[in-house]
Design an enzyme around this catalytic site. Structure first.
Site, short mmCIF file in Angstrom:
data_model
loop_
_atom_site.label_atom_id
_atom_site.label_comp_id
_atom_site.label_asym_id
_atom_site.label_seq_id
_atom_site.Cartn_x
_atom_site.Cartn_y
_atom_site.Cartn_z
N GLU A 51 0.85 -1.19 0.00
CA GLU A 51 0.00 0.00 0.00
C GLU A 51 0.89 1.24 0.00
O GLU A 51 1.93 1.27 0.67
CB GLU A 51 -0.84 -0.04 1.28
CG GLU A 51 -1.81 1.11 1.43
CD GLU A 51 -2.60 1.04 2.73
OE1 GLU A 51 -3.79 1.37 2.70
OE2 GLU A 51 -2.04 0.65 3.78
N LYS A 126 -10.22 -0.26 -1.82
CA LYS A 126 -10.33 -0.60 -0.39
C LYS A 126 -11.72 -0.29 0.17
O LYS A 126 -12.20 0.84 0.06
CB LYS A 126 -9.26 0.19 0.36
CG LYS A 126 -9.04 -0.20 1.81
CD LYS A 126 -7.89 0.64 2.36
CE LYS A 126 -7.46 0.27 3.75
NZ LYS A 126 -6.34 1.15 4.19
N CYS A 168 -4.54 -3.74 3.58
CA CYS A 168 -4.23 -3.26 4.93
C CYS A 168 -5.34 -3.48 5.96
O CYS A 168 -5.52 -4.59 6.46
CB CYS A 168 -3.80 -1.80 4.86
SG CYS A 168 -2.91 -1.22 6.33
#
Length: 296
Positions: A51, A126, A168
């Site tokens: 990321e 995301k 993440c």
């Protein structure tokens, strides 16, 4: 004939990068491209970047100001890099100016996958944004400059296996991984920029848990070290096998680790402990991703 058998038993090699992105996009690209070339020379089929591989900004204003669309300069350079090196690239979290940039003035945190011909085969945005407040230690509000994604992406067939895409903070939501596994994922990816307090407490144990409960390889490329004056990342890039063993890990600082993906082994683990056959949907329902077809 023996040579054909030899090629059949080769386990595909993947390379997982650990980098220290800064607000300097040129410096970041040079560092990442260097690692991708190194991985290609070692024979990796697929290279994973974390990321924020493009940059990590000092504040929301800088972060938004430097963002680009998927058809912009930076992604064009990575497409060329994939072609030059003949590798697949998992670009774990790109600051994307989406179609709604003009109206929202916010970016998407986009995990993009490129084929060796440079073609974009998948883009996952995301879905869980990191808004976290640890008293006196960490204050993060990703939603202040990022739009949440609206869909999970079907696992991407690659030479190393079917790649389930997340980013993440998604790691904390086991439903997402379960849904990807149900849709056929063999490798779950968690490209990250974890903070030190949360990383030292939760990083490895959650990654290993996702590998064990889903019987998948887990690949987690990470940011490490001082990204700028106010930001330090935890690092500890690693690969976990479907039994939950850490099979590769990066040391401190930027670098690469390598792992072989053994799909016959993955199938054996799934056969020996068939948790997906033992589930009790009659008691607690089924986790399935909207719009994704369950795979046998």
């Amino acid at each position: 004939h023996s040579s054909w058998l030899g090629t059949m038993t080769l386990k595909p090699l993947v390379a997982v990068a650990q980098v220290t992105s800064t607000p300097d996009k040129e410096q970041n690209f040079a560092a990442c491209a260097g690692l991708v070339r190194q991985a290609a020379e070692r024979g990796a089929h697929l290279v994973f970047l974390p990321e924020g591989f493009d940059y990590i900004g000092r504040d929301a204003t800088q972060t938004l100001g430097m963002a680009e669309p998927l058809d912009g300069d930076i992604m064009g350079r990575y497409a060329q890099l994939a072609r030059d090196c003949g590798v697949w690239l998992s670009l774990g979290g790109f600051h994307e100016r989406g179609h709604d940039w003009a109206t929202t003035q916010r970016v998407y945190n986009c995990h993009a996958v490129l084929r060796p011909d440079g073609h974009l085969v998948a883009a996952y945005r995301k879905t869980h944004l990191c808004d976290v407040e640890l008293e006196g230690r960490i204050s993060m509000k990703e939603s202040s400059f990022t739009n949440p994604g609206t869909a999970l992406v079907a696992p991407v067939p690659t030479p190393a296996g079917k790649l389930g895409l997340s980013i993440c903070y998604d790691l904390r939501f086991p439903e997402l991984s379960l849904a990807l596994r149900r849709a056929g994922a063999e490798i779950l990816t968690f490209p990250s920029a974890f903070t030190v307090p949360t990383g030292s407490a939760h990083w490895e144990v959650l990654l290993r848990a996702r590998a064990i409960e889903n019987q998948c390889y887990v690949v987690a490329a990470a940011q490490t070290g001082q990204n700028h004056e106010r930001r330090v990342s935890y690092g500890h890039t690693l690969v976990v096998d479907p039994w939950g063993t850490v099979v590769a890990q990066c040391h401190e600082g930027p670098g690469l680790c390598y792992a072989e993906i053994d799909l016959p082994y993955l199938r054996r683990v799934r056969q020996e402990i068939p948790v997906f056959d033992h589930r009790r949907p009659d008691l607690y329902g089924t986790v399935e991703a909207t719009g994704l077809v369950p795979s046998p």
